[in-house]
Design a protein around this motif. Structure first.
Motif, PDB file in Angstrom:
ATOM      1  N   ILE A  87       0.895  -1.231  -0.167  1.00  0.00           N
ATOM      2  CA  ILE A  87      -0.272   0.071  -0.079  1.00  0.00           C
ATOM      3  C   ILE A  87       1.170   1.244   0.189  1.00  0.00           C
ATOM      4  O   ILE A  87       1.576   1.457   0.906  1.00  0.00           O
ATOM      5  N   HIS A  88       0.678   1.878  -0.783  1.00  0.00           N
ATOM      6  CA  HIS A  88       0.953   3.635  -0.980  1.00  0.00           C
ATOM      7  C   HIS A  88       0.776   4.496  -0.572  1.00  0.00           C
ATOM      8  O   HIS A  88      -0.934   4.411  -0.585  1.00  0.00           O
ATOM      9  N   GLU A  89       0.744   6.369  -0.848  1.00  0.00           N
ATOM     10  CA  GLU A  89       0.293   6.693  -0.891  1.00  0.00           C
ATOM     11  C   GLU A  89      -1.182   7.201  -1.617  1.00  0.00           C
ATOM     12  O   GLU A  89      -2.871   6.649  -1.028  1.00  0.00           O
ATOM     13  N   ASN A  90      -1.139   7.212  -2.997  1.00  0.00           N
ATOM     14  CA  ASN A  90      -2.823   6.961  -4.007  1.00  0.00           C
ATOM     15  C   ASN A  90      -1.880   5.537  -4.480  1.00  0.00           C
ATOM     16  O   ASN A  90      -3.452   5.839  -5.322  1.00  0.00           O
ATOM     17  N   TRP A  91      -1.922   4.327  -4.331  1.00  0.00           N
ATOM     18  CA  TRP A  91      -1.856   3.198  -4.873  1.00  0.00           C
ATOM     19  C   TRP A  91      -1.544   2.359  -4.012  1.00  0.00           C
ATOM     20  O   TRP A  91      -1.261   2.475  -3.267  1.00  0.00           O
ATOM     21  N   PHE A  92      -2.430   0.865  -5.024  1.00  0.00           N
ATOM     22  CA  PHE A  92      -1.880  -0.422  -3.981  1.00  0.00           C
ATOM     23  C   PHE A  92      -1.967  -1.464  -5.289  1.00  0.00           C
ATOM     24  O   PHE A  92      -2.164  -1.205  -5.963  1.00  0.00           O
ATOM     25  N   CYS A  93      -1.261  -2.375  -4.228  1.00  0.00           N
ATOM     26  CA  CYS A  93      -0.414  -3.535  -5.733  1.00  0.00           C
ATOM     27  C   CYS A  93      -1.222  -4.826  -4.847  1.00  0.00           C
ATOM     28  O   CYS A  93      -1.739  -4.448  -3.918  1.00  0.00           O
ATOM     29  N   ALA A  94      -1.578  -5.445  -5.670  1.00  0.00           N
ATOM     30  CA  ALA A  94      -2.216  -6.899  -4.884  1.00  0.00           C
ATOM     31  C   ALA A  94      -1.795  -8.633  -6.162  1.00  0.00           C
ATOM     32  O   ALA A  94      -1.790  -8.012  -7.595  1.00  0.00           O
ATOM     33  N   ARG A  95      -2.058  -9.211  -5.468  1.00  0.00           N
ATOM     34  CA  ARG A  95      -1.887 -10.250  -6.587  1.00  0.00           C
ATOM     35  C   ARG A  95      -3.116 -11.505  -6.282  1.00  0.00           C
ATOM     36  O   ARG A  95      -3.355 -11.489  -5.575  1.00  0.00           O
ATOM     37  N   CYS A  96      -2.795 -12.008  -7.358  1.00  0.00           N
ATOM     38  CA  CYS A  96      -4.506 -12.668  -7.474  1.00  0.00           C
ATOM     39  C   CYS A  96      -3.726 -14.177  -6.629  1.00  0.00           C
ATOM     40  O   CYS A  96      -3.153 -15.037  -6.385  1.00  0.00           O
ATOM     41  N   MET A  97      -5.223 -14.206  -6.102  1.00  0.00           N
ATOM     42  CA  MET A  97      -5.226 -15.886  -5.064  1.00  0.00           C
ATOM     43  C   MET A  97      -5.812 -17.299  -5.352  1.00  0.00           C
ATOM     44  O   MET A  97      -5.090 -18.018  -5.329  1.00  0.00           O
ATOM     45  N   ASN A  98      -6.568 -16.766  -7.031  1.00  0.00           N
ATOM     46  CA  ASN A  98      -6.672 -18.168  -7.494  1.00  0.00           C
ATOM     47  C   ASN A  98      -6.712 -18.689  -8.939  1.00  0.00           C
ATOM     48  O   ASN A  98      -6.952 -18.622  -9.480  1.00  0.00           O
ATOM     49  N   THR A  99      -5.301 -17.892  -9.472  1.00  0.00           N
ATOM     50  CA  THR A  99      -4.588 -18.392 -11.040  1.00  0.00           C
ATOM     51  C   THR A  99      -3.931 -19.403 -11.151  1.00  0.00           C
ATOM     52  O   THR A  99      -3.992 -19.801  -9.881  1.00  0.00           O
ATOM     53  N   SER A 100      -4.262 -20.076 -12.126  1.00  0.00           N
ATOM     54  CA  SER A 100      -3.671 -21.353 -12.667  1.00  0.00           C
ATOM     55  C   SER A 100      -2.492 -20.896 -12.783  1.00  0.00           C
ATOM     56  O   SER A 100      -2.426 -21.627 -13.274  1.00  0.00           O
ATOM     57  N   LYS A 101      -2.246 -19.765 -13.964  1.00  0.00           N
ATOM     58  CA  LYS A 101      -0.607 -19.266 -14.324  1.00  0.00           C
ATOM     59  C   LYS A 101       0.725 -19.463 -13.602  1.00  0.00           C
ATOM     60  O   LYS A 101       0.403 -19.222 -12.540  1.00  0.00           O
TER      61      LYS A 101
END
Length: 147
Positions: A87-101
């Motif tokens: 989490i950053h000031e005006n953005w955040f990153c996330a990872r997919c939990m149910n990917t098959s890749k």
């Protein structure tokens, strides 16, 4: 709001960054979002490329943002569930939990003055870096126009 300008910036940016072979993003979504506006003001999809999000999914995602419990909840976009990783000031990153890749999938969400930009990508660290550059370019273009 200068919709013509937003449309022009989106079209140019999306054609260079989204949903084409070798581009950093597999999909992107631009959502009207004003956290200071009246509660009756609904967020709507302004633009989308490479994905079709229905109004119910959009509503649930915006509710997730409004609850501001990024570190303790997950969110869903399309068929994927995401967990926030930074989490950053005006953005955040996330990872997919149910990917098959094998390399995984991720999302970058950035808030500007009037929008939420949701950018989805395939891959890991290198892909995330390229995706962040693309997201930052779009936000910078909107910021120049005070959008």
């Amino acid at each position: 709001m200068e919709w013509g300008l937003v449309h022009k910036v989106w079209e140019k940016w999306a054609s260079n960054n989204v949903a084409s072979s070798g581009e950093p993003l597999k999909a992107a979504l631009l959502i009207n979002y004003d956290p200071t506006g009246p509660s009756r003001l609904l967020s709507t999809i302004a633009k989308q490329e490479g994905i079709k999000v229905n109004p119910i999914e959009l509503s649930q995602f915006v509710d997730f943002i409004k609850r501001d419990k990024l570190q303790s909840e997950t969110f869903i976009i399309g068929p994927n569930q995401y967990l926030v990783t930074s989490i950053h000031e005006n953005w955040f990153c996330a990872r997919c939990m149910n990917t098959s890749k094998p390399a995984g999938e991720g999302a970058i969400i950035m808030q500007t003055a009037a929008f939420l930009l949701v950018a989805l990508y395939d891959g890991s660290i290198g892909s995330a870096s390229r995706a962040m550059v693309a997201v930052d370019q779009f936000a910078w273009q909107l910021g120049r126009k005070n959008l």
